[in-house]
Scaffold this motif. Structure first.
Motif, PDB file in Angstrom:
ATOM      1  N   VAL A 120      10.605   3.236   5.098  1.00 38.65           N
ATOM      2  CA  VAL A 120      11.027   4.622   5.273  1.00 38.65           C
ATOM      3  C   VAL A 120      10.291   5.472   4.243  1.00 38.65           C
ATOM      4  CG1 VAL A 120      12.958   6.229   5.231  1.00 38.65           C
ATOM      5  CG2 VAL A 120      13.308   3.889   6.060  1.00 38.65           C
ATOM      6  N   LEU A 121       9.526   6.417   4.743  1.00 35.01           N
ATOM      7  CA  LEU A 121       8.741   7.268   3.856  1.00 35.01           C
ATOM      8  C   LEU A 121       9.600   8.410   3.334  1.00 35.01           C
ATOM      9  CD1 LEU A 121       5.409   7.455   5.875  1.00 35.01           C
ATOM     10  CD2 LEU A 121       6.030   5.887   4.045  1.00 35.01           C
ATOM     11  N   THR A 122       9.504   8.659   2.054  1.00 33.40           N
ATOM     12  CA  THR A 122      10.268   9.738   1.439  1.00 33.40           C
ATOM     13  C   THR A 122       9.490  11.042   1.535  1.00 33.40           C
ATOM     14  OG1 THR A 122       9.292   9.384  -0.739  1.00 33.40           O
ATOM     15  CG2 THR A 122      11.204   8.040  -0.165  1.00 33.40           C
ATOM     16  N   ASP A 123      10.100  12.104   1.018  1.00 36.17           N
ATOM     17  CA  ASP A 123       9.424  13.404   1.038  1.00 36.17           C
ATOM     18  C   ASP A 123       8.267  13.472   0.057  1.00 36.17           C
ATOM     19  OD1 ASP A 123      10.828  13.330  -1.282  1.00 36.17           O
ATOM     20  OD2 ASP A 123      12.018  15.137  -0.925  1.00 36.17           O
ATOM     21  N   LYS A 124       8.054  12.377  -0.679  1.00 31.71           N
ATOM     22  CA  LYS A 124       6.915  12.325  -1.584  1.00 31.71           C
ATOM     23  C   LYS A 124       5.599  12.170  -0.816  1.00 31.71           C
ATOM     24  CE  LYS A 124       9.743  10.004  -5.100  1.00 31.71           C
ATOM     25  NZ  LYS A 124       9.957   8.733  -5.832  1.00 31.71           N
ATOM     26  N   ILE A 125       5.703  11.724   0.447  1.00 32.54           N
ATOM     27  CA  ILE A 125       4.508  11.486   1.255  1.00 32.54           C
ATOM     28  C   ILE A 125       4.517  12.424   2.462  1.00 32.54           C
ATOM     29  CG2 ILE A 125       3.251   9.814   2.671  1.00 32.54           C
ATOM     30  CD1 ILE A 125       4.334   7.619   0.964  1.00 32.54           C
ATOM     31  N   GLU A 126       3.379  13.071   2.682  1.00 33.62           N
ATOM     32  CA  GLU A 126       3.212  13.914   3.865  1.00 33.62           C
ATOM     33  C   GLU A 126       2.286  13.197   4.850  1.00 33.62           C
ATOM     34  OE1 GLU A 126       1.075  18.149   5.049  1.00 33.62           O
ATOM     35  OE2 GLU A 126       1.853  17.861   3.014  1.00 33.62           O
ATOM     36  N   ILE A 127       2.629  13.238   6.122  1.00 37.13           N
ATOM     37  CA  ILE A 127       1.839  12.562   7.146  1.00 37.13           C
ATOM     38  C   ILE A 127       1.107  13.586   8.001  1.00 37.13           C
ATOM     39  CG2 ILE A 127       1.888  10.976   9.110  1.00 37.13           C
ATOM     40  CD1 ILE A 127       2.644   9.640   6.518  1.00 37.13           C
ATOM     41  N   GLN A 128      -0.184  13.385   8.179  1.00 33.20           N
ATOM     42  CA  GLN A 128      -0.997  14.173   9.095  1.00 33.20           C
ATOM     43  C   GLN A 128      -1.707  13.225  10.047  1.00 33.20           C
ATOM     44  OE1 GLN A 128      -1.323  17.425   9.468  1.00 33.20           O
ATOM     45  NE2 GLN A 128      -0.181  18.174   7.679  1.00 33.20           N
ATOM     46  N   GLY A 129      -1.929  13.674  11.280  1.00 35.91           N
ATOM     47  CA  GLY A 129      -2.546  12.803  12.281  1.00 35.91           C
ATOM     48  C   GLY A 129      -3.963  12.398  11.928  1.00 35.91           C
ATOM     49  N   LEU A 179       0.820  -1.202   0.000  1.00 37.88           N
ATOM     50  CA  LEU A 179       0.000   0.000   0.000  1.00 37.88           C
ATOM     51  C   LEU A 179       0.859   1.259   0.000  1.00 37.88           C
ATOM     52  CD1 LEU A 179      -2.871   1.134   0.103  1.00 37.88           C
ATOM     53  CD2 LEU A 179      -2.723   1.086   2.585  1.00 37.88           C
ATOM     54  N   PHE A 180       1.918   1.257   0.779  1.00 38.44           N
ATOM     55  CA  PHE A 180       2.751   2.458   0.835  1.00 38.44           C
ATOM     56  C   PHE A 180       3.596   2.616  -0.428  1.00 38.44           C
ATOM     57  CE2 PHE A 180       1.453   2.586   5.216  1.00 38.44           C
ATOM     58  CZ  PHE A 180       1.411   3.960   5.481  1.00 38.44           C
ATOM     59  N   ARG A 181       3.865   1.527  -1.113  1.00 43.54           N
ATOM     60  CA  ARG A 181       4.516   1.653  -2.426  1.00 43.54           C
ATOM     61  C   ARG A 181       3.563   2.316  -3.423  1.00 43.54           C
ATOM     62  NH1 ARG A 181       6.604  -3.562  -1.335  1.00 43.54           N
ATOM     63  NH2 ARG A 181       5.041  -4.538  -2.695  1.00 43.54           N
ATOM     64  N   ILE A 182       2.265   1.955  -3.319  1.00 45.38           N
ATOM     65  CA  ILE A 182       1.258   2.582  -4.181  1.00 45.38           C
ATOM     66  C   ILE A 182       1.191   4.084  -3.898  1.00 45.38           C
ATOM     67  CG2 ILE A 182      -1.197   2.704  -4.751  1.00 45.38           C
ATOM     68  CD1 ILE A 182      -1.394  -0.250  -3.987  1.00 45.38           C
ATOM     69  N   ILE A 183       1.162   4.436  -2.601  1.00 42.83           N
ATOM     70  CA  ILE A 183       1.048   5.841  -2.211  1.00 42.83           C
ATOM     71  C   ILE A 183       2.244   6.637  -2.725  1.00 42.83           C
ATOM     72  CG2 ILE A 183       1.014   7.398  -0.225  1.00 42.83           C
ATOM     73  CD1 ILE A 183      -0.600   5.228   1.266  1.00 42.83           C
ATOM     74  N   GLU A 184       3.424   6.055  -2.615  1.00 40.25           N
ATOM     75  CA  GLU A 184       4.606   6.741  -3.156  1.00 40.25           C
ATOM     76  C   GLU A 184       4.535   6.815  -4.680  1.00 40.25           C
ATOM     77  OE1 GLU A 184       8.409   5.568  -1.810  1.00 40.25           O
ATOM     78  OE2 GLU A 184       8.106   6.512   0.134  1.00 40.25           O
ATOM     79  N   GLY A 185       3.898   5.835  -5.284  1.00 43.64           N
ATOM     80  CA  GLY A 185       3.783   5.808  -6.738  1.00 43.64           C
ATOM     81  C   GLY A 185       2.900   6.903  -7.291  1.00 43.64           C
ATOM     82  N   LEU A 186       2.092   7.549  -6.428  1.00 38.19           N
ATOM     83  CA  LEU A 186       1.254   8.648  -6.899  1.00 38.19           C
ATOM     84  C   LEU A 186       2.106   9.768  -7.489  1.00 38.19           C
ATOM     85  CD1 LEU A 186      -1.407   8.973  -4.028  1.00 38.19           C
ATOM     86  CD2 LEU A 186      -1.477   7.546  -6.057  1.00 38.19           C
ATOM     87  N   ALA A 187       3.331   9.902  -6.936  1.00 39.19           N
ATOM     88  CA  ALA A 187       4.206  10.976  -7.416  1.00 39.19           C
ATOM     89  C   ALA A 187       4.562  10.796  -8.886  1.00 39.19           C
ATOM     90  CB  ALA A 187       5.477  11.015  -6.570  1.00 39.19           C
ATOM     91  N   LEU A 188       4.541   9.559  -9.358  1.00 42.87           N
ATOM     92  CA  LEU A 188       4.861   9.312 -10.767  1.00 42.87           C
ATOM     93  C   LEU A 188       3.855   9.987 -11.693  1.00 42.87           C
ATOM     94  CD1 LEU A 188       5.790   5.515 -10.543  1.00 42.87           C
ATOM     95  CD2 LEU A 188       7.368   7.450 -10.731  1.00 42.87           C
ATOM     96  N   LEU A 189       2.649  10.235 -11.159  1.00 46.60           N
ATOM     97  CA  LEU A 189       1.611  10.912 -11.943  1.00 46.60           C
ATOM     98  C   LEU A 189       1.522  12.395 -11.582  1.00 46.60           C
ATOM     99  CD1 LEU A 189      -1.198   8.189 -11.773  1.00 46.60           C
ATOM    100  CD2 LEU A 189       0.320   8.691 -13.696  1.00 46.60           C
ATOM    101  N   GLY A 190       2.509  12.863 -10.821  1.00 47.28           N
ATOM    102  CA  GLY A 190       2.522  14.281 -10.456  1.00 47.28           C
ATOM    103  C   GLY A 190       1.555  14.622  -9.353  1.00 47.28           C
ATOM    104  N   CYS A 191       1.210  13.640  -8.525  1.00 45.25           N
ATOM    105  CA  CYS A 191       0.252  13.849  -7.442  1.00 45.25           C
ATOM    106  C   CYS A 191       0.933  13.595  -6.095  1.00 45.25           C
ATOM    107  CB  CYS A 191      -0.953  12.923  -7.613  1.00 45.25           C
ATOM    108  SG  CYS A 191      -2.213  13.093  -6.344  1.00 45.25           S
TER     109      CYS A 191
END
Length: 520
Positions: free
Chosen positions: A493-502, A460-472
């Motif tokens: 380890v989450l990259t800067d491509k993902i932002e975390i909010q509570g 799932l987190f690979r998918i979320i990081e993959g959103l950046a490939l579409l500019g999202c």
């Protein structure tokens, strides 16, 4: 409909539910065989090579668990494709087989008393002995395991009408009422370490032998399994002399037309329990079944297989739409065949036909009826499969609801359990929606997720990081402690491509939105 008719209809519904469930097992097992068994066998081979080079307890444990997985898969395939074995049908004395199976539980008899009440012990059923013995063993094994301390298992065998009734009752812990309909489903078990394959084998075997199984249970009060086997009697197989009208030189077609009303009366009497169960139904009613009989007779007498196949396909689809039990239609076909055979017998007798000619006509009739049945079942199954497929596609679509908050911002609220199949579905649907909607930011809220296993979290987190490939850019909210622990254990380890909010609310406030926007 009468009370008795309601009970029979309910039981037929439960029977058809089980048959449909078992049919589904057969459909998925082929995929499981290709997708799971071959890789597991390969892994097993590599593990054996590693064990030869290095001795380690972890390797032994992995090999043992792999053997268990392969065994479970093999059991599933055996249940779903049991006809692959070469065992033939033989006469079986159930009392003798039960006696030999009880002997296998000698080590349990010190705490559990077995009380037998065997009547009509000379009766036999016809079936595959090894399959039935395994089914009885599984039923008795469940009964012993259901009794934690001391208790009693009651086994009764007797003739009831034209059936042999076998009852196995225990004084164990019982089964919750809402769990009883799930019995016989692979991997469903009320036991902590159970796989559910034992009862799956029981239900599959019982129904393949034309028998019926019923379960009654009370929590804390024990469980009763009642198995009813059809008994072959002379009444079932003997041909009947009927008071039919006959004129010299009549063809079979003329004979059947002259006695059409008598045919109607006989089949109404022979299949009265079937007509009771369809009473009040809008489309499948008495006239519908009698019309089927007339058209089948016409196809048989005229020798028109094409018309019969069209009829079979039409009936298969209509019966599937009606939500009536499939087994009820099978009983109707059997009743029709029996009455039609009686009419043929009376016609042959008046014409003094040779044995060879009688055998030829009967073989043709049986072949045509089997053809009708095969096309009927094929049409019935095809309609149900199409219906299930459309439902599944709808569920898949609804399970990935991207909510558009602004022209460039969307939110994906995930709820329920996320397994591997659903994770892949999310990947396909979300990526395609992002591309179509041209989203720049996506809030993925995980607060409603009930459970995710280890492999799904990583995917799932690979998918979320993959959103950046579409500019999202992805903003993830609602990560619970269980998911966070899994991420730590996996070293994600989450990259800067993902932002975390509570929380979702915090993420919405960041964009100047309120929670109420979602509900509008």
């Amino acid at each position: 409909m009468t009370t008795n008719g309601n009970k029979m209809s309910k039981r037929a519904d439960e029977t058809d539910h089980t048959l449909s469930r078992l049919a589904s097992i057969g459909q998925i097992s082929a995929g499981i065989a290709h997708e799971v068994k071959n890789p597991l066998t390969s892994v097993k081979g590599f593990l054996q090579l590693l064990q030869e080079e290095t001795k380690h307890s972890y390797l032994d444990l992995a090999s043992s668990e792999l053997d268990r997985a392969i065994s479970i898969l093999q059991n599933l395939l055996q249940v779903s494709k049991p006809d692959l074995d070469d065992e033939s049908y033989n006469s079986i004395n159930l009392c003798l087989e039960l006696e030999s199976i009880i002997y296998l539980f000698q080590d349990q008899l010190y705490r559990v008393r077995v009380e037998k009440k065997f009547a009509d012990t000379d009766l036999v059923v016809y079936g595959k002995k090894n399959q039935l013995k395994k089914a009885f063993f599984n039923l008795l094994k469940n009964a012993f395991e259901a009794i934690p301390g001391e208790g009693t298992i009651y086994i009764e065998h007797k003739q009831v009408g034209n059936s042999i009734l076998l009852t196995i009752r225990d004084t164990g812990v019982g089964i919750p009422e809402d769990k009883i309909p799930m019995l016989g489903t692979p991997f469903f078990s009320t036991k902590d370490e159970g796989t559910g394959m034992g009862l799956t084998q029981v239900f599959s075997t019982i129904y393949q032998h034309g028998a019926k199984i019923d379960v009654k249970s009370v929590e804390g009060g024990g469980t009763t399994f009642m198995v009813e086997f059809p008994m072959i009697t002379k009444d079932n197989i003997e041909l009947r002399d009927l008071p039919l009208h006959y004129e010299e030189g009549q063809t079979l077609k003329q004979f059947m037309e002259a006695n059409a009303e008598t045919f109607r009366e006989v089949i109404l009497a022979d299949a009265r329990h079937i007509f009771q169960q369809i009473e009040g139904h809008e489309t499948i009613n008495r006239d519908y079944l009698l019309g089927t009989a007339r058209r089948l007779i016409h196809s048989f007498v005229e020798g028109i297989p094409h018309e019969m196949i069209v009829l079979a396909k039409d009936h298969g689809k209509n019966w599937a739409k009606s939500n009536l039990p499939l087994i009820l239609k099978m009983e109707w076909i059997q009743a029709f065949h029996k009455v039609y055979a009686d009419f043929l017998y009376n016609y042959y007798k008046h014409n003094n036909m040779s044995f060879d000619m009688i055998l030829k006509v009967e073989r043709e009739t049986t072949f045509l009826l089997h053809t009708f049945t095969n096309h009927y079942i094929s049409s019935y199954t095809e309609y149900n499969n199409d219906l299930l497929r459309s439902h599944r596609e709808l569920i898949e679509e609804l399970s990935v609801p991207v909510i558009l908050l602004t022209p460039t911002l969307g939110v994906l609220p995930m709820v329920g359990t996320i397994d591997t199949f659903r994770a892949k579905n999310i990947q396909e649907k979300v990526l395609s929606q992002i591309e179509a909607l041209k989203l720049k930011k996506m809030i993925v809220d995980l607060s409603g997720v009930a459970y995710m296993d280890t492999s799904v979290v990583a995917h799932l987190f690979r998918i979320i990081e993959g959103l950046a490939l579409l500019g999202c850019k992805a903003i993830v909210t609602g990560i619970r402690s269980e998911i966070a622990n899994t991420m730590i254990e996996l070293g994600i380890v989450l990259t800067d491509k993902i932002e975390i909010q509570g929380t979702l609310q915090q993420a919405l406030e960041q964009f100047g939105l309120k929670v109420s926007v979602i509900a509008e």
